[in-house]
Design a protein around this motif. Structure first.
Motif, PDB file in Angstrom:
ATOM      1  N   THR A 308       0.851  -1.181  -0.076  1.00 49.64           N
ATOM      2  CA  THR A 308      -0.087  -0.071   0.009  1.00 49.64           C
ATOM      3  C   THR A 308       0.856   1.369  -0.155  1.00 49.64           C
ATOM      4  O   THR A 308       0.709   2.114  -0.778  1.00 49.64           O
ATOM      5  CB  THR A 308      -0.957   0.071   1.295  1.00 49.64           C
ATOM      6  N   SER A 311       2.112   1.708  -3.569  1.00 47.72           N
ATOM      7  CA  SER A 311       0.962   2.252  -4.324  1.00 47.72           C
ATOM      8  C   SER A 311       0.586   3.709  -4.098  1.00 47.72           C
ATOM      9  O   SER A 311       0.122   4.296  -5.114  1.00 47.72           O
ATOM     10  CB  SER A 311      -0.234   1.456  -3.944  1.00 47.72           C
ATOM     11  N   ALA A 349      -0.987   3.485   6.750  1.00 49.85           N
ATOM     12  CA  ALA A 349      -1.277   2.780   5.583  1.00 49.85           C
ATOM     13  C   ALA A 349      -1.036   1.357   5.470  1.00 49.85           C
ATOM     14  O   ALA A 349       0.179   0.903   5.968  1.00 49.85           O
ATOM     15  CB  ALA A 349      -0.781   3.462   4.125  1.00 49.85           C
ATOM     16  N   THR A 351      -2.286  -3.174   4.342  1.00 53.66           N
ATOM     17  CA  THR A 351      -3.396  -4.182   3.685  1.00 53.66           C
ATOM     18  C   THR A 351      -4.875  -4.057   4.342  1.00 53.66           C
ATOM     19  O   THR A 351      -5.871  -4.081   3.630  1.00 53.66           O
ATOM     20  CB  THR A 351      -2.814  -5.508   3.412  1.00 53.66           C
ATOM     21  N   VAL A 354      -6.181  -0.031   4.365  1.00 53.83           N
ATOM     22  CA  VAL A 354      -5.848   0.850   3.334  1.00 53.83           C
ATOM     23  C   VAL A 354      -5.088   2.149   3.906  1.00 53.83           C
ATOM     24  O   VAL A 354      -3.983   2.235   3.889  1.00 53.83           O
ATOM     25  CB  VAL A 354      -6.949   1.134   2.095  1.00 53.83           C
ATOM     26  N   LEU A 392      -7.635   3.981  -4.074  1.00 54.58           N
ATOM     27  CA  LEU A 392      -7.150   2.404  -4.017  1.00 54.58           C
ATOM     28  C   LEU A 392      -8.173   1.342  -3.918  1.00 54.58           C
ATOM     29  O   LEU A 392      -8.246   0.426  -4.377  1.00 54.58           O
ATOM     30  CB  LEU A 392      -6.290   2.383  -2.871  1.00 54.58           C
TER      31      LEU A 392
END
Length: 408
Positions: A308, A311, A349, A351, A354, A392
């Motif tokens: 995350t 990302s 942040a 999994t 998020v 996301l």
């Protein structure tokens, strides 16, 4: 300040360049050249996967009653390994206990690493994974540090996809619901003594779960722990090892007793930011140069390279609306920015959630309030935090087209 418990800022700075991974892509390059089995040993081959289905399927629990990590699907994936032969044929079998000798080195010396990722069901009923290749890269990195066997990530992912097809009925429908996947690698050698493992097992279990925030965002308060550290230069903070997590429970319980939801982990004399609980940390602020900036601590070997995290960095850089940085930031800077009105938002942040908004940080006897949404006093997340989450979230469920979303 106890010098045994606090590592000096100079020590951390001195190890910065030598320990740095330089991001998930560098980690991929480092590990990918090493995870293939030696020519004399057998690698994992998804084409040889064998399947034994349960004769007693479990009843599906209503999704509204799900508690994270308490319910497991009908089947599991197991792959055994020996140093003499390599990887055996992958097996999908009924979920159940593992039979391990009490002398197994996993119990005595913590030869164990794991991953966490989720399978989502989109509006068309497709099963989706979010950047699962990065989980495989990181797991190989963890295995390498423990001298456990590495593996071909693509082959393991194909086995995981077949596990998902087998247990498809366990993937809940609806936004916020998913099937949590826990790949785990352990030593199964039944001898005492600290040495590299000659037997190991890779297994994957699956657990249906509901939304992290069942009624929408709820910002959390953090307690900055001034005595304990989560990781240190030259250690294993950048690997996902079970041994990194158990020692955090005591400080977490202590923070909760003081009225805070999470521990803020720092290191050094200036209290450089590390992580929030088990999450990567982001600060959105106006820096001393007057620039609006999103900043997260660098991957210097003490920080877990979160999927995350990576990302968010990629996503916000494509926006081109503010500066996005990976460099050190400490609690003294946070306190100063708070006093000067330059803090805009802070969030964790990972999994599971998020993103998790932060509303307050306790540091050296003072509570520093963190802004959320200045236009809405009832908001539990700032506008940038919410925008990142919505983007996301949309990618994970297939509503926002992206190469990051992999259809099974």
């Amino acid at each position: 300040m106890n010098p045994v418990l606090r590592l000096s800022h100079g020590l951390l700075r001195g190890h910065h360049h030598s320990a740095a991974l330089g991001g998930m892509r560098m980690l991929h390059a480092t590990v990918s050249s090493r995870y293939a089995a030696p020519p004399s040993l057998t690698g994992i081959q998804a084409s040889q996967l064998q399947k034994t289905l349960t004769t007693s399927p479990k009843p599906i629990i209503p999704k509204e009653d799900l508690v994270f990590g308490h319910t497991f699907s009908d089947h599991m994936l197991t792959i055994d390994w020996t140093s003499s032969k390599g990887w055996e044929k992958p097996q999908i079998k009924p979920y159940g206990p593992l039979s391990l000798d009490p002398s197994c080195s996993v119990f005595h010396y913590a030869f164990e690493c794991f991953e966490g990722l989720k399978a989502y069901r989109d509006a068309q009923g497709n099963i989706r994974l979010f950047r699962p290749d990065m989980n495989m890269v990181r797991m190989n990195s963890s295995a390498e540090r423990l001298y456990l066997p590495q593996f071909e990530g693509k082959e393991v992912l194909e086995c995981i996809k077949e596990l998902l097809r087998t247990d498809e009925r366990w993937i809940p429908e609806g936004k916020g619901y998913s099937l949590y996947l826990r790949p785990t690698l352990i030593s199964t050698e039944n001898t005492l003594g600290v040495h590299c493992a000659n037997k190991a097992m890779l297994y994957v279990i699956a657990s249906p779960c509901g939304p992290y925030f069942k009624t929408g965002f709820k910002a959390v308060s953090l307690y900055c722990d001034e005595n304990n550290v989560r990781a240190w230069p030259g250690g294993v903070g950048n690997r996902k090892l079970g041994a990194n997590y158990a020692p955090s429970v005591g400080p977490q319980v202590a923070a909760e007793k003081k009225g805070y939801q999470q521990v803020l982990w720092t290191i050094g004399e200036d209290f450089d930011l590390m992580e929030v609980g088990t999450m990567n940390m982001f600060v959105y602020w106006r820096n001393e140069a007057g620039e609006v900036e999103l900043i997260t601590p660098p991957l210097d070997g003490t920080i877990l390279p979160g999927v995350t995290r990576d990302s968010i960095l990629e996503l916000t850089r494509t926006w081109g609306e503010f500066k996005v940085s990976e460099h050190k930031i400490n609690m003294r800077q946070i306190a100063k920015a708070s006093q000067e009105g330059r803090l805009l938002e802070i969030f964790g942040a990972g999994t599971a959630c998020v993103v998790t908004p932060v509303k307050r940080i306790h540091f050296q006897g003072t509570d520093y309030n963190i802004p959320l949404d200045p236009t809405n006093p009832d908001a539990q997340a700032g506008p940038v935090t919410d925008r990142i989450y919505q983007t996301l979230f949309g990618i994970q469920y297939g509503d926002v087209p992206s190469k990051w979303s992999v259809v099974v």
